[in-house]
Write a protein that holds these residues in place. Sequence first.
Motif, PDB file in Angstrom:
ATOM      1  N   ASP A   1       0.863  -0.969   0.269  1.00 29.18           N
ATOM      2  CA  ASP A   1       0.267   0.235  -0.018  1.00 29.18           C
ATOM      3  C   ASP A   1       0.651   1.650   0.032  1.00 29.18           C
ATOM      4  N   TYR A   2       1.748   1.190   0.773  1.00 23.75           N
ATOM      5  CA  TYR A   2       3.216   2.454   0.876  1.00 23.75           C
ATOM      6  C   TYR A   2       4.315   2.698   0.128  1.00 23.75           C
ATOM      7  N   SER A   3       4.400   1.156  -0.972  1.00 23.91           N
ATOM      8  CA  SER A   3       5.453   1.251  -2.335  1.00 23.91           C
ATOM      9  C   SER A   3       4.229   1.512  -3.289  1.00 23.91           C
ATOM     10  N   ARG A   4       2.836   1.942  -3.247  1.00 20.89           N
ATOM     11  CA  ARG A   4       2.630   1.804  -5.044  1.00 20.89           C
ATOM     12  C   ARG A   4       2.644   2.424  -5.477  1.00 20.89           C
ATOM     13  N   TYR A   5       2.918   3.934  -4.703  1.00 18.72           N
ATOM     14  CA  TYR A   5       2.541   5.596  -6.369  1.00 18.72           C
ATOM     15  C   TYR A   5       4.536   4.804  -6.465  1.00 18.72           C
ATOM     16  N   LEU A   6       5.100   4.587  -5.826  1.00 17.35           N
ATOM     17  CA  LEU A   6       6.270   5.217  -7.141  1.00 17.35           C
ATOM     18  C   LEU A   6       6.014   4.717  -8.257  1.00 17.35           C
TER      19      LEU A   6
END
Length: 470
Positions: free
Chosen positions: A215-220
């Motif tokens: 959830d916290y790497s999906r915007y990379l």
Amino acid sequence: MAGVVEQRSIDVVPDAERHGTAVSQFTLWLGANLQITAVVTGALAVVFGANAFWSLLGLLLGNLLGGAVMALHSAQGPRLGLPQMISSRAQFGVRGAVVPLALVIVMYIGFFASGTVLAGQAVGHLTHLGDTTGIIAFAAITAFAAAVGYRLIHALGRIAGLVCAVAFVYLGVRLLERTDLAALLHDRAFDFPVFLLAVSLSASWQLAFGPYVADYSRYLPRHTSARATFWWTLSGSVLGSQWSMTFGALAAAAAPAAFVGHEVSYIVGLGSAGLMASVLYFVIALGKLTVNVLNTYGGFMSMVTSVSGFRGQRTLSPRGRSLYFAGIMVVGSAVALLGKDSFLTSFKDFLLFLLTFFTPWSAINLVDYYLISKERYDIPALSDPAGRYGAWNGKALLVYGIGLVAQLPFLVTHFYTGPLVAPLGGADISWLIGLVVPAALYWLAARRDTDRIPAADTGVAPTAEAAPRS
């Protein structure tokens, strides 16, 4: 606030909205792990029988093993642009994924509650309003921060990582001034069962991040190296957790009567009175805020994923988004208030029992993504019960069930001990069984199911400048 408050939930993040570097995973997971619940987890290894020397080694081994599994999940984020649990639809079916999802939601509520107990004590002391008011106030702040979303969560991680690192250096120095480190580490008698308990405690801590780490790497950006994402996530999480757990284990070994059951007051007592005490209460609350926001945000994603599997993927209004977060806050606060007087024993059992449910999911997800699908998923089909992945995948659900049952003979908790524990000298190896058995079974069951594997050019997220939000 329009540019700050996140608009997306479980929909694919298009390339135009991707930003950041893999280093952001280090700061987030360092900040999420430099906190008091990880301290308590490290202390539990000593409380339940291990000496300090072997506790530290066992905790390190568990952090490395569990952290590697967790970081493999993190590496999926940039590739898919999706929250972690929605990718479970590729294994369990669009609706079948609700089975592990329901258990994930219980996990989030449990971690929210357990973290709120300790942070609420700190807030209560800091404001002089008492534990109950502190718990409620902390829960409300958590829900607000989670509702703002991704950018604020990463900002909290950076701030908490820096502030808590400085605080833990200070606390470590103060602890060593009060005790003889060489004396604490002198006892090196090895007891295999309690060593495995230490491994299991830290491994379960890391594995519990698996259902939401992507959830916290999906915007990379999509071109972000999977290897870089893996190593930055692993290093931040292992460094933060081992640092905290080492402090907890040494504190419990040095002053068991003063520390156990009085974790917050003991930590604050290491500082001088007055302003420093207030600073340490603030640090405790800040460290817990970071990870509690992760749990709340992850719970929101899991709930939306569960509902959308049956109702279809719809645009979620700001009011609907707020209601999800409010519900998590209310339920988590209630659990925290009900369980605050028996926290330590309940939390130990919760961690170990939690591991039973998430190791099989983790094994199935990783085998499918890396070994069978080769990192190729049909993104549109993840929202279509009539599509490639179907509504329910009986094979995966059966393997998941077998993985759960296979662990029970080896499980040790306060309320249940499996029949094969005694022949192993009391060692809990359920989490190892929960990884190996379903991984092997799922590989055998799904490796020839080629209809589920898309061609290389359909296995990535769309690159459109904009996509519908949900």
